[in-house]
Design a protein around this motif. Structure first.
Motif, PDB file in Angstrom:
ATOM      1  N   SER A 109       0.849  -1.190   0.000  1.00 12.54           N
ATOM      2  CA  SER A 109       0.000   0.000   0.000  1.00 12.54           C
ATOM      3  C   SER A 109       0.881   1.234   0.000  1.00 12.54           C
ATOM      4  O   SER A 109       2.101   1.152   0.184  1.00 12.54           O
ATOM      5  N   LEU A 110       0.267   2.382  -0.214  1.00  6.91           N
ATOM      6  CA  LEU A 110       0.985   3.655  -0.238  1.00  6.91           C
ATOM      7  C   LEU A 110       0.438   4.527   0.867  1.00  6.91           C
ATOM      8  O   LEU A 110      -0.771   4.739   0.949  1.00  6.91           O
ATOM      9  N   HIS A 111       1.313   5.011   1.713  1.00  9.71           N
ATOM     10  CA  HIS A 111       0.846   5.883   2.786  1.00  9.71           C
ATOM     11  C   HIS A 111       1.774   7.081   2.881  1.00  9.71           C
ATOM     12  O   HIS A 111       2.820   7.127   2.228  1.00  9.71           O
ATOM     13  N   GLY A 112       1.396   8.066   3.688  1.00 14.52           N
ATOM     14  CA  GLY A 112       2.266   9.234   3.833  1.00 14.52           C
ATOM     15  C   GLY A 112       1.605  10.348   4.596  1.00 14.52           C
ATOM     16  O   GLY A 112       0.631  10.149   5.326  1.00 14.52           O
ATOM     17  N   ARG A 113       2.156  11.516   4.415  1.00 14.33           N
ATOM     18  CA  ARG A 113       1.641  12.751   5.014  1.00 14.33           C
ATOM     19  C   ARG A 113       2.245  13.871   4.204  1.00 14.33           C
ATOM     20  O   ARG A 113       2.977  13.615   3.243  1.00 14.33           O
ATOM     21  N   TRP A 114       1.964  15.131   4.605  1.00 12.67           N
ATOM     22  CA  TRP A 114       2.542  16.237   3.855  1.00 12.67           C
ATOM     23  C   TRP A 114       4.070  16.084   3.806  1.00 12.67           C
ATOM     24  O   TRP A 114       4.697  15.804   4.836  1.00 12.67           O
ATOM     25  N   GLY A 115       4.657  16.250   2.668  1.00 17.35           N
ATOM     26  CA  GLY A 115       6.111  16.193   2.538  1.00 17.35           C
ATOM     27  C   GLY A 115       6.669  14.788   2.530  1.00 17.35           C
ATOM     28  O   GLY A 115       7.892  14.602   2.429  1.00 17.35           O
ATOM     29  N   ALA A 116       5.827  13.797   2.672  1.00 16.94           N
ATOM     30  CA  ALA A 116       6.311  12.405   2.709  1.00 16.94           C
ATOM     31  C   ALA A 116       5.261  11.531   2.031  1.00 16.94           C
ATOM     32  O   ALA A 116       4.757  10.587   2.609  1.00 16.94           O
ATOM     33  N   ASP A 117       4.939  11.898   0.801  1.00 14.45           N
ATOM     34  CA  ASP A 117       3.817  11.263   0.108  1.00 14.45           C
ATOM     35  C   ASP A 117       4.215   9.928  -0.523  1.00 14.45           C
ATOM     36  O   ASP A 117       5.387   9.665  -0.736  1.00 14.45           O
ATOM     37  N   SER A 118       3.220   9.149  -0.833  1.00 13.56           N
ATOM     38  CA  SER A 118       3.299   7.858  -1.545  1.00 13.56           C
ATOM     39  C   SER A 118       4.494   6.995  -1.133  1.00 13.56           C
ATOM     40  O   SER A 118       5.344   6.649  -1.937  1.00 13.56           O
ATOM     41  N   ARG A 119       4.512   6.656   0.145  1.00 12.52           N
ATOM     42  CA  ARG A 119       5.557   5.744   0.655  1.00 12.52           C
ATOM     43  C   ARG A 119       5.043   4.320   0.552  1.00 12.52           C
ATOM     44  O   ARG A 119       3.993   3.976   1.085  1.00 12.52           O
ATOM     45  N   LEU A 120       5.821   3.525  -0.130  1.00 12.87           N
ATOM     46  CA  LEU A 120       5.427   2.132  -0.386  1.00 12.87           C
ATOM     47  C   LEU A 120       5.683   1.287   0.854  1.00 12.87           C
ATOM     48  O   LEU A 120       6.776   1.308   1.410  1.00 12.87           O
ATOM     49  N   GLU A 121       4.649   0.545   1.266  1.00 12.25           N
ATOM     50  CA  GLU A 121       4.811  -0.353   2.413  1.00 12.25           C
ATOM     51  C   GLU A 121       4.354  -1.742   2.008  1.00 12.25           C
ATOM     52  O   GLU A 121       3.318  -1.893   1.366  1.00 12.25           O
ATOM     53  N   ARG A 122       5.133  -2.749   2.367  1.00 12.01           N
ATOM     54  CA  ARG A 122       4.730  -4.140   2.113  1.00 12.01           C
ATOM     55  C   ARG A 122       4.773  -4.870   3.439  1.00 12.01           C
ATOM     56  O   ARG A 122       5.811  -4.896   4.103  1.00 12.01           O
ATOM     57  N   ALA A 123       3.638  -5.435   3.836  1.00  9.05           N
ATOM     58  CA  ALA A 123       3.595  -6.097   5.139  1.00  9.05           C
ATOM     59  C   ALA A 123       2.611  -7.247   5.091  1.00  9.05           C
ATOM     60  O   ALA A 123       1.635  -7.218   4.344  1.00  9.05           O
ATOM     61  N   GLU A 124       2.880  -8.241   5.914  1.00  7.63           N
ATOM     62  CA  GLU A 124       1.973  -9.385   6.045  1.00  7.63           C
ATOM     63  C   GLU A 124       0.579  -8.868   6.420  1.00  7.63           C
ATOM     64  O   GLU A 124       0.442  -7.992   7.280  1.00  7.63           O
ATOM     65  N   LEU A 125      -0.422  -9.390   5.761  1.00  5.13           N
ATOM     66  CA  LEU A 125      -1.800  -8.953   6.053  1.00  5.13           C
ATOM     67  C   LEU A 125      -2.276  -9.641   7.322  1.00  5.13           C
ATOM     68  O   LEU A 125      -2.347 -10.874   7.383  1.00  5.13           O
ATOM     69  N   PRO A 126      -2.618  -8.871   8.361  1.00  4.62           N
ATOM     70  CA  PRO A 126      -3.075  -9.518   9.598  1.00  4.62           C
ATOM     71  C   PRO A 126      -4.511 -10.011   9.450  1.00  4.62           C
ATOM     72  O   PRO A 126      -5.247  -9.556   8.583  1.00  4.62           O
ATOM     73  N   ALA A 127      -4.924 -10.923  10.324  1.00  3.18           N
ATOM     74  CA  ALA A 127      -6.332 -11.312  10.374  1.00  3.18           C
ATOM     75  C   ALA A 127      -7.140 -10.095  10.789  1.00  3.18           C
ATOM     76  O   ALA A 127      -6.684  -9.274  11.583  1.00  3.18           O
ATOM     77  N   GLY A 128      -8.323  -9.956  10.221  1.00  2.77           N
ATOM     78  CA  GLY A 128      -9.139  -8.787  10.514  1.00  2.77           C
ATOM     79  C   GLY A 128      -9.217  -7.897   9.292  1.00  2.77           C
ATOM     80  O   GLY A 128      -9.033  -8.356   8.172  1.00  2.77           O
TER      81      GLY A 128
END
Ligand code: GLA
Length: 692
Positions: free
Chosen positions: A167-186
């Motif tokens: 997924s891509l997450h971020g905030r002002w000045g730190a946009d579209s940061r790619l994150e790859r993580a195990e999908l938790p239950a839920g």
């Protein structure tokens, strides 16, 4: 290849060049039976006949994680895609299939509610030569109904041993940061409740079993074409399956429908690739460039933007001085940013008063636009139509136009309040002044900014907030584009806060981040490029030290990073040394030579800035006869040289460096690679290869 076939009654197969999607509509409602690699009709029928086992006893729903569009009723425990409430408070619905229609690549499943005059249509569309599958839903009613939730689609990848979420997450000045993580239950909920798409998350996800790489492995990916509040809920269900609900709005309700009206959701796209993350991105890029962007086949000009150079201290004289320097370097479009209008000499006043500041532009914008034209450039202008400073004539005249709850405080962010674009008179006013501005002046480009996410939606603001604001934004852009067909638009929201496939259908490029530090930008651009093509990615070269990070990166490195997108210059040019100006002019010249490869070519990510100190990427021209190879050293130690960049994707033949004439056989470039001789931190190289 038939795009949509029905090999047996109630079984449909959607086919794309590299994937197939099989769904059935029986007693249990529409179910996904396969989303993955290509299948023939015989296999499709076998997939459709697989029993809905519930191996874990009778405690679970047999359809959870398989339903195409679950309603908030019946035997199911996963999140619904659709939740309705009727005036008597009931929510139960049961859909009966009326008809299934196929025309070209468009499948419509038409349902009627068992007892009420209410119709639901599930839409699926595939386009010849393209891998993304488009899905959306329309609801037509002859009774009053509140739409609490209406997702665009639910995507169900097959059962996998484990799931990894990108997924891509971020905030002002730190946009579209790619994150790859195990999908938790839920449930993992990505989304925005800020009226804009927001930099917090971007409406895109990818799922794999944890083994996919850039060049290999199965990837299931989905996106939402929507610029308002939104959600993508990735549910790892107790039955071991995953369901991905994508839709507009973040909280209920979504719409309130009176008899005779309808609600149409935005489009959600799904894409399967067996070629890893790289092939998935290339399939997205091709689709976005040719099917989503209004003029994706155009080459975007090299622009200059005044924001980092003059900030709010702009006037006719300093903009003309910047324009002269920009033209001398080879810029093609001069964009004047914030500060040209009303009393906007700082960020606390004047926003909303869209007439040129008389002290700064005593004769209006005409002289500057004429000068820019004489210099051989087109003129562009910054606007922020959806926000207002309380210290403005607009606010003094229309204090009720902003989102607020009467009797409660009005909260300012950057001294701004958000205009309620969901109100027709506000939308008309925005359209009116923009239309007049574009009619009165020779303006080729509009940077449409939005720096005030909505809060305090006010009475019934829940509806306005969730959908009406974005719909009116789209309507204004559509009207302006029709009336001014030569004007091009850039979407900006404090950087990359409004980047999505909905806005890209009506803008020409987007500003990915206010962070212009080239080293950070490598990461931001890698995230951005998961879904969005370089053709849409504005990238400026700005000053050193960088205003945000303080980094002093070499001019060449800053250029090379920006040349991987739509190159722009955003520095204080009169302060640049003569040697920097000469180097900049040469690099702009090189960019113009490789521009068609970058803007229209296929992206190959070779080494990730997230895991390598020697990031590298390349673009291959659409014809396969030219390539632009970008290599960097960023954050490395000990003066270790960067390893050569291997180019296994180049078609066979002999390749020549267009600048030095050096020649390489393809197998050499595929196995040994292209050695750019980088060994100092922030060394960089862009190599233009041609097949001879
Ligand atoms: C936002 C934009 C910047 C600039 C300023 C002007 O922060 O992202 O690029 O236009 O507004 O105020």
């Amino acid at each position: 290849m038939t795009l949509v076939s029905e090999p047996a009654p109630g079984v449909w197969v959607l086919r794309t060049p590299h994937s197939a999607y099989v769904l059935t509509a029986g007693e249990d409602g529409p179910l996904c039976r396969h989303w993955g690699g290509p299948v023939d009709d015989e296999s499709a029928l076998a997939l459709a006949a697989v029993p809905l086992d519930v191996a874990r006893g009778s405690w679970e729903s047999p359809v959870d994680g398989r339903e195409e569009y679950p309603s908030d009723a019946g035997l199911r425990f996963a999140e619904p895609a659709l939740a309705l409430r009727f005036p008597d408070g009931t929510r139960t619905v049961r859909w009966v299939l009326d008809a299934a229609e196929v025309s070209e690549g468009h499948l419509r499943l038409r349902y009627t509610e068992q007892t009420r005059p209410l119709r639901l249509t599930l839409h699926y569309r595939v386009t010849a030569g393209h891998d993304p599958i488009e899905r959306w839903v329309s609801l037509d009613t002859d009774v009053p109904v509140e739409v609490l939730r209406a997702d665009s689609a639910v995507w169900c990848p097959p059962p996998l041993e484990r799931y990894r979420l990108s997924s891509l997450h971020g905030r002002w000045g730190a946009d579209s940061r790619l994150e790859r993580a195990e999908l938790p239950a839920g449930t993992v909920r990505l989304g925005s409740r800020r009226t804009t798409t927001s930099p917090m998350h971007n409406p895109w996800i990818a799922l794999d079993d944890g083994t996919a790489t850039e060049t290999a492995g199965e990837v299931w990916t989905a996106a939402l074409a929507w610029s308002g509040t939104w959600h993508i809920d990735v549910q790892r269900l107790p039955v071991g399956r995953v369901a991905v609900n994508a839709g507009a709005a973040h909280e209920e309700p979504v719409a309130s429908l009176s008899p005779g009206t309808s609600y149409v959701t935005p489009v959600s796209y799904g894409l399967y690739s067996a070629g890893g993350f790289g092939a998935a991105s290339r399939a997205w890029h091709e689709h976005v460039r040719t099917r989503v962007l209004p003029h994706g086949d155009e080459l975007r000009p090299v622009l200059y933007n005044s924001w980092e150079a003059t900030g709010f201290l702009l006037d006719e004289a300093n903009q003309m001085a910047l324009a002269e320097r920009a033209a001398a370097l080879g810029c093609e479009l001069f964009v004047m940013d914030d500060g040209w209008f009303g009393a906007r000499v700082a960020d606390n006043a004047g926003l909303g008063d869209w007439t040129p500041n008389p002290a700064r532009f005593p004769n209006g914008l005409g002289p500057l636009i004429a000068r820019v034209g004489e210099l051989g450039m087109r003129f562009g202008i910054w606007v922020e139509p959806e926000a207002v400073n309380p210290d403005s004539d607009l606010y003094r005249a229309h204090p009720d136009w902003v989102y607020h709850s009467p009797g409660y405080p009005r909260h300012e962010l950057r001294h701004q309040l958000a205009l309620n674009l969901g109100r027709p008179e506000v939308a008309d006013w925005v359209h009116g002044w923009l239309d007049a501005l574009l009619t009165a002046h020779d303006i080729a480009f509009v940077k449409w900014d939005m720096n005030r996410p909505v809060t305090d939606p006010g009475p019934r603001g829940d509806l306005l907030w969730s959908t009406a604001h974005a719909r009116n934004l789209y309507a204004i852009l559509d009207r302006l584009r029709r009336a001014h067909p030569t004007v091009r638009f850039e979407s900006c929201a404090s950087g990359g806060g409004r980047v999505d496939l909905g806005i890209l259908a009506r803008t020409d490029q987007v500003w990915p981040s206010d962070n212009t530090d080239a080293a950070d930008r490598l990461l931001i651009q890698e995230g951005f490029g998961q879904l969005y093509p370089a053709r849409a990615m504005t990238a400026w070269v700005t000053d050193a030290p960088n205003f945000l990070t303080g980094n002093r990166l070499p001019l060449r490195f800053r250029f090379h990073v920006a040349m991987a997108g739509v190159l722009g210059i955003g520095g204080d040019l009169p302060a640049w040394s003569l040697s920097d100006q000469a180097e900049a002019a040469a690099l702009i010249g090189q960019y113009k030579r490789i521009r068609p490869i970058v803007q229209h070519g296929a992206l190959y990510r070779l080494r990730s800035p997230g895991s390598s100190a020697a990031p590298a990427l390349a673009y291959l021209s659409a014809a396969g006869d030219e390539a632009a190879v970008f290599q960097f050293l960023s954050g490395h130690h000990y003066g270790e040289p960067a390893p050569p960049a291997r180019l296994p994707f180049l078609p066979p033949g002999t390749w020549e460096d267009a600048d030095t004439g050096a020649r390489y056989p393809q197998a050499f470039l595929a196995t040994h690679g292209l050695d750019a001789g980088l060994f100092r931190n922030h060394d960089s190289a862009v190599t233009h290869l041609r097949r001879v």
